[in-house]
Write a protein that holds these residues in place. Structure first.
Motif, short mmCIF file in Angstrom:
data_model
loop_
_atom_site.label_atom_id
_atom_site.label_comp_id
_atom_site.label_asym_id
_atom_site.label_seq_id
_atom_site.Cartn_x
_atom_site.Cartn_y
_atom_site.Cartn_z
N LEU A 189 1.61 -10.56 -41.25
CA LEU A 189 1.45 -9.11 -41.19
C LEU A 189 2.64 -8.47 -40.50
CD1 LEU A 189 -0.17 -6.50 -41.50
CD2 LEU A 189 -1.32 -7.04 -39.35
N ALA A 190 3.03 -9.00 -39.36
CA ALA A 190 4.14 -8.41 -38.61
C ALA A 190 5.43 -8.47 -39.41
CB ALA A 190 4.31 -9.15 -37.28
N ARG A 191 5.67 -9.58 -40.08
CA ARG A 191 6.90 -9.73 -40.85
C ARG A 191 6.94 -8.76 -42.02
NH1 ARG A 191 6.26 -14.61 -41.85
NH2 ARG A 191 5.58 -14.48 -44.03
N SER A 192 5.76 -8.44 -42.57
CA SER A 192 5.69 -7.59 -43.76
C SER A 192 5.55 -6.11 -43.43
CB SER A 192 4.51 -8.03 -44.63
OG SER A 192 4.66 -9.37 -45.05
N ALA A 193 5.46 -5.76 -42.17
CA ALA A 193 5.14 -4.38 -41.78
C ALA A 193 6.39 -3.50 -41.75
CB ALA A 193 4.44 -4.36 -40.42
N ILE A 194 7.06 -3.39 -42.90
CA ILE A 194 8.23 -2.51 -42.97
C ILE A 194 7.85 -1.24 -43.73
CG2 ILE A 194 9.88 -4.39 -42.78
CD1 ILE A 194 10.32 -4.24 -45.76
N CYS A 195 8.51 -0.13 -43.38
CA CYS A 195 8.07 1.18 -43.88
C CYS A 195 6.56 1.31 -43.68
CB CYS A 195 8.46 1.38 -45.34
SG CYS A 195 10.19 1.76 -45.59
N PRO A 196 6.12 1.31 -42.43
CA PRO A 196 4.69 1.10 -42.14
C PRO A 196 3.81 2.31 -42.43
CG PRO A 196 5.89 1.46 -40.10
CD PRO A 196 6.92 1.44 -41.19
N ASP A 227 4.20 -8.50 -30.54
CA ASP A 227 4.31 -9.95 -30.35
C ASP A 227 5.30 -10.60 -31.30
OD1 ASP A 227 2.49 -9.95 -28.30
OD2 ASP A 227 0.77 -10.44 -29.56
N PHE A 228 5.89 -9.82 -32.20
CA PHE A 228 6.77 -10.36 -33.22
C PHE A 228 8.22 -10.22 -32.78
CE2 PHE A 228 9.18 -9.76 -37.24
CZ PHE A 228 8.90 -10.97 -37.85
N ALA A 229 9.00 -11.27 -32.96
CA ALA A 229 10.43 -11.23 -32.61
C ALA A 229 11.22 -10.78 -33.83
CB ALA A 229 10.89 -12.61 -32.15
N GLY A 230 11.46 -9.51 -33.93
CA GLY A 230 12.15 -8.95 -35.09
C GLY A 230 13.53 -8.44 -34.75
N GLY A 231 13.87 -7.29 -35.30
CA GLY A 231 15.19 -6.71 -35.07
C GLY A 231 15.14 -5.20 -35.08
N ASP A 232 16.29 -4.59 -34.80
CA ASP A 232 16.34 -3.13 -34.77
C ASP A 232 16.09 -2.50 -36.13
OD1 ASP A 232 16.75 -2.70 -32.07
OD2 ASP A 232 18.91 -2.91 -32.20
N ASP A 233 16.43 -3.22 -37.21
CA ASP A 233 16.26 -2.66 -38.54
C ASP A 233 14.84 -2.17 -38.75
OD1 ASP A 233 17.03 -1.95 -41.13
OD2 ASP A 233 16.45 -3.88 -41.95
N ASN A 234 13.87 -2.90 -38.22
CA ASN A 234 12.47 -2.55 -38.41
C ASN A 234 11.79 -2.12 -37.10
OD1 ASN A 234 10.34 -2.32 -40.36
ND2 ASN A 234 9.33 -4.04 -39.36
N GLN A 235 12.56 -1.77 -36.09
CA GLN A 235 12.04 -1.31 -34.80
C GLN A 235 11.07 -2.30 -34.17
OE1 GLN A 235 11.61 0.99 -37.66
NE2 GLN A 235 13.75 1.43 -37.26
N ASP A 236 11.28 -3.60 -34.41
CA ASP A 236 10.37 -4.59 -33.81
C ASP A 236 11.13 -5.64 -32.98
OD1 ASP A 236 11.51 -5.95 -35.97
OD2 ASP A 236 9.64 -6.13 -37.07
N ARG A 237 12.30 -5.26 -32.49
CA ARG A 237 13.04 -6.16 -31.59
C ARG A 237 12.39 -6.22 -30.23
NH1 ARG A 237 16.80 -5.30 -27.84
NH2 ARG A 237 17.07 -3.12 -28.46
N PRO A 239 8.93 -4.44 -27.79
CA PRO A 239 7.66 -3.71 -27.91
C PRO A 239 7.89 -2.20 -27.93
CG PRO A 239 7.45 -5.48 -26.31
CD PRO A 239 8.91 -5.40 -26.67
N VAL A 240 7.03 -1.49 -28.63
CA VAL A 240 7.24 -0.05 -28.81
C VAL A 240 7.24 0.70 -27.48
CG1 VAL A 240 6.36 0.01 -31.16
CG2 VAL A 240 4.76 0.28 -29.27
N ARG A 241 6.46 0.26 -26.52
CA ARG A 241 6.41 0.99 -25.25
C ARG A 241 7.67 0.81 -24.41
NH1 ARG A 241 1.19 0.05 -26.58
NH2 ARG A 241 -0.34 1.69 -26.10
N GLU A 242 8.52 -0.13 -24.79
CA GLU A 242 9.78 -0.34 -24.07
C GLU A 242 10.96 0.35 -24.74
OE1 GLU A 242 10.43 -4.50 -23.46
OE2 GLU A 242 8.35 -4.87 -22.80
N GLN A 243 10.74 0.98 -25.88
CA GLN A 243 11.84 1.58 -26.62
C GLN A 243 12.27 2.89 -25.96
OE1 GLN A 243 10.93 1.73 -30.83
NE2 GLN A 243 10.15 -0.37 -30.83
N LYS A 244 13.56 3.01 -25.79
CA LYS A 244 14.11 4.20 -25.14
C LYS A 244 15.01 5.01 -26.05
CE LYS A 244 13.87 2.43 -20.41
NZ LYS A 244 12.95 1.32 -20.75
N ALA A 245 15.39 4.44 -27.19
CA ALA A 245 16.23 5.14 -28.14
C ALA A 245 15.83 4.71 -29.55
CB ALA A 245 17.71 4.83 -27.90
#
Length: 662
Positions: A189-196, A227-237, A239-245
């Motif tokens: 699910l996490a890997r496929s959650a692009i353009c969510p 919990d998913f180790a992704g990248g900036d391309d999909n905003q999952d590098r 956790p969302v609560r740690e995103q500042k930009a």
């Protein structure tokens, strides 16, 4: 016919829908009529014609009504669902028995193709029917969760408007499939959650059904992403609560944050609210074009995402660094700009802050309307702020107008709107946004009726035993006046809260000819009194022409200016240049006088701006650098046109930003 916008538990403002507000002519009424009579029918003509698009044929093959293989991009299912949502939305404002019957037939076919477990993806379903190997979620770029999200959204609206359950049932089955993934296959699910789109979708399903499992599912989406180790391309590098930009793919970012704002509206999560406010300000303060365009770069990277060079990821159609705003190579996908409307309207409902309505308005009058031709038949995928002749490299665009390849157009003509593009995600997104645009005009809360965007409309609102009917008449975006007449009153009526746009200084309000307090730009002026039928309210919003410059760090617009009037950004198009003068020769002096002129382009009334411009000497030679000559500067009369009207008179050069001649 049903029509209601469900109240959000932790969002003070509830948007009005077609049961309470409808456009009655004027600028937005004309846009809606064009969408109803031209855009939506024409788009179905493309999607249902196999010689142009495989969009509908894929469903027929999957249903066993035709033979063949899947064609087109994997997200084409979602594009058809978006078109369907647009068509359903038109039933709210203009009931049409024939259209409703067609919609119901399409909905039944979609439900028939769906698997019992709720999964629906025509490439996989066609492979299964053809007894070929097929696996769900085999590749994240198959966009299955994106497609399912749009199916759910269309299903909710179909039930809301028609009362039919066939597509709502399909939506619930689709949510059940996602729920199974969230429980048993979290990594998939996490890997496929692009353009969510599915974040927004399951919240809408929760609001339609009252079933809390869908709200819990939305919360699980966030936990799985974190919990998913992704990248900036999909905003999952991180956790969302740690995103500042805001970084990465602009459509994915804006859809994600809109979905998170929906979640906040139901949970009241203060930490997530703060995150979303911070991220929204990051975009608006450092990454948003003057036209409302989002996602500056065709291709970027995440240079600030990780100190390890090996973990820097490629990012497609990306938010770049702060103030990185190119013009000729601006990407600004139409879907990204629409996603920013989605995000902003949800933040407006949460906060009542007029800044969010200002941004919605900026996008609507500029990048949104630029993405569709004035006749409603052709579309832009990207939305640049400058187009030049003889560009020495092709700009990557969807390379087909149909299934049949066509020759690459000349570089200077690369950005021409197309009736159909092989990457067809933007046109139906544009259609559904315009079909539903009345829902962004006004809201109610315990404080009264909020008017966010002005147009000509009929309004009737009831709130806790009090109500008011209004007839609104406005010439915006061309005229300065907005006139309201009270047509009915219940229990003394309710307070009115009129938005004073951030661009308007010196706004004035009168009630029955008597002055009332208007407040400051970027606020809502409240008028609270016992209303009587026949009362009149006039809002005057001065619309002086402004010459605007960019931030010192926005280097591509250094020593350049843009011109705005009210919410509209203007541009210079080569059709309006004097004979023998090139686009790059035109500059503006500080203090230039602009004269508003009523005219038309392709039969559409506009207000253009005439002025005297400086004509710079033509560049000598073709070298990368050349000495500045000492030839005298000349002057010439030129005409600036609204940005959204460019590209409707054939191939052209165009620029929003022009050099400043001191």
């Amino acid at each position: 016919m049903k029509s209601s916008t469900a109240k959000r538990h932790h969002a003070p403002l509830t948007a009005l829908d077609a049961a309470n507000v409808v456009w009655a002519g004027g600028f937005w009424g004309d846009a809606l009529e064009r969408t109803r009579t031209v855009t939506v029918p024409g788009m179905w003509g493309s999607l249902s014609d196999p010689a142009v698009s495989p969009g509908w044929r894929n469903f027929l093959i999957a249903a066993g009504d035709a033979d063949g293989q899947h064609e087109g991009p994997p997200f084409l299912d979602g594009d058809l669902y978006k078109w369907l949502e647009a068509a359903i939305s038109l039933l709210e404002t203009s009931p049409d028995a024939a259209l409703e019957a067609s919609i119901n037939d399409i909905a039944a076919k979609i439900a028939f193709v769906q698997r019992e477990d709720g999964y629906l993806h025509t490439p996989t379903r066609i492979a299964e029917r053809n007894h070929e190997q097929a696996q769900a979620l085999a590749d994240r770029f198959n966009f299955e969760t994106y497609n399912l999200g749009h199916l759910i959204t269309a299903g909710v609206r179909h039930h809301r408007v028609t009362g039919e359950t066939v597509l709502l049932d399909a939506a619930e089955r689709a949510a059940g499939f996602l729920e199974n993934l969230a429980t048993n296959h979290t990594d998939q699910l996490a890997r496929s959650a692009i353009c969510p789109s599915h974040y927004m979708a399951v919240i809408e399903l929760y609001r339609a059904t009252g079933n809390e499992r869908y709200l819990r599912l939305a919360e699980t989406f966030v936990a799985v992403r974190d919990d998913f180790a992704g990248g900036d391309d999909n905003q999952d590098r991180i956790p969302v609560r740690e995103q500042k930009a805001v970084a990465g793919h602009a459509v994915r970012a804006n859809y994600l944050y809109a979905g998170l704002a929906d979640l906040v509206a139901e949970t009241g999560d203060p930490e997530l609210t703060e995150v979303l406010e911070r991220l929204w300000r990051d975009v608006v303060d450092t990454k948003l074009y003057i036209t409302g365009g989002c996602g500056a770069l065709y291709d970027g990277a995440s240079p600030d995402g990780n100190p390890e060079q090996g973990q820097i990821s490629r990012v497609h159609q990306a938010y770049g660094r702060p103030f990185q705003l190119p013009n000729t190579t601006a990407h600004n996908e139409s879907c990204a700009n629409i996603g920013m409307i989605f995000w902003s309207e949800r933040m407006l409902a949460l906060t009542g802050d007029a800044a969010y309505a200002d941004v919605i308005e900026r996008i609507a009058y500029n990048s949104l309307l630029a993405s569709i031709s004035l006749d409603g038949t052709r579309y832009f995928y990207t939305n640049p702020l400058r187009q030049v002749r003889e560009l020495p490299f092709p700009l990557r665009m969807p390379g087909e107008t149909a299934l049949r390849p066509v020759p690459e157009p000349p570089a200077s003509d690369a950005r021409l709107r197309a009736e159909y593009m092989s990457c067809f995600c933007c046109p139906p997104n544009i259609a559904r946004t315009l079909a539903q645009f009345h829902e962004r005009a006004m809201s109610t809360s315990a404080e009264g009726l909020w008017v966010h965007l002005y147009g000509s409309a009929d309004v009737h609102v009831e709130h806790e035993g009090r109500g008011i009917g209004l007839r609104e008449v406005s010439e915006q975006p061309w005229g300065e006046r907005v006139d309201f007449t009270v047509t009915s009153v219940t229990g003394g009526g309710i307070p009115l809260k009129l938005r004073i746009p951030g661009w308007s200084e010196g706004a004035a309000i009168t009630v029955n000819g008597e002055p009332a307090a208007a407040g400051e730009p970027g606020t809502y002026a409240t008028i609270d009194r016992e209303w009587q039928a026949g009362d009149t309210i006039t809002l005057a919003l001065p619309m002086p022409v402004k010459m605007v410059r960019g931030h010192r760090l926005a280097e591509e617009i250094t020593n350049q200016v843009a011109v705005t009037r009210g919410p509209v950004a203007y541009c210079l198009e080569s059709q309006d240049l004097p004979a023998g003068v090139r686009l790059e020769q035109i500059a503006l002096r500080r203090g230039t006088t602009f004269t508003p002129v009523e005219t038309d382009i392709e039969g559409r009334r506009i207000v253009a701006l005439d002025c005297e411009a400086v004509v710079l000497p033509p560049a000598e030679g073709q070298g990368l650098y050349a000495e500045v000559g000492d030839a005298e500067l000349a002057t010439a009369r030129v005409r600036l046109i609204p940005y959204f009207t460019w590209g409707n008179r054939g191939a052209s050069e165009m620029s929003v930003w022009l050099p400043l001649a001191w």
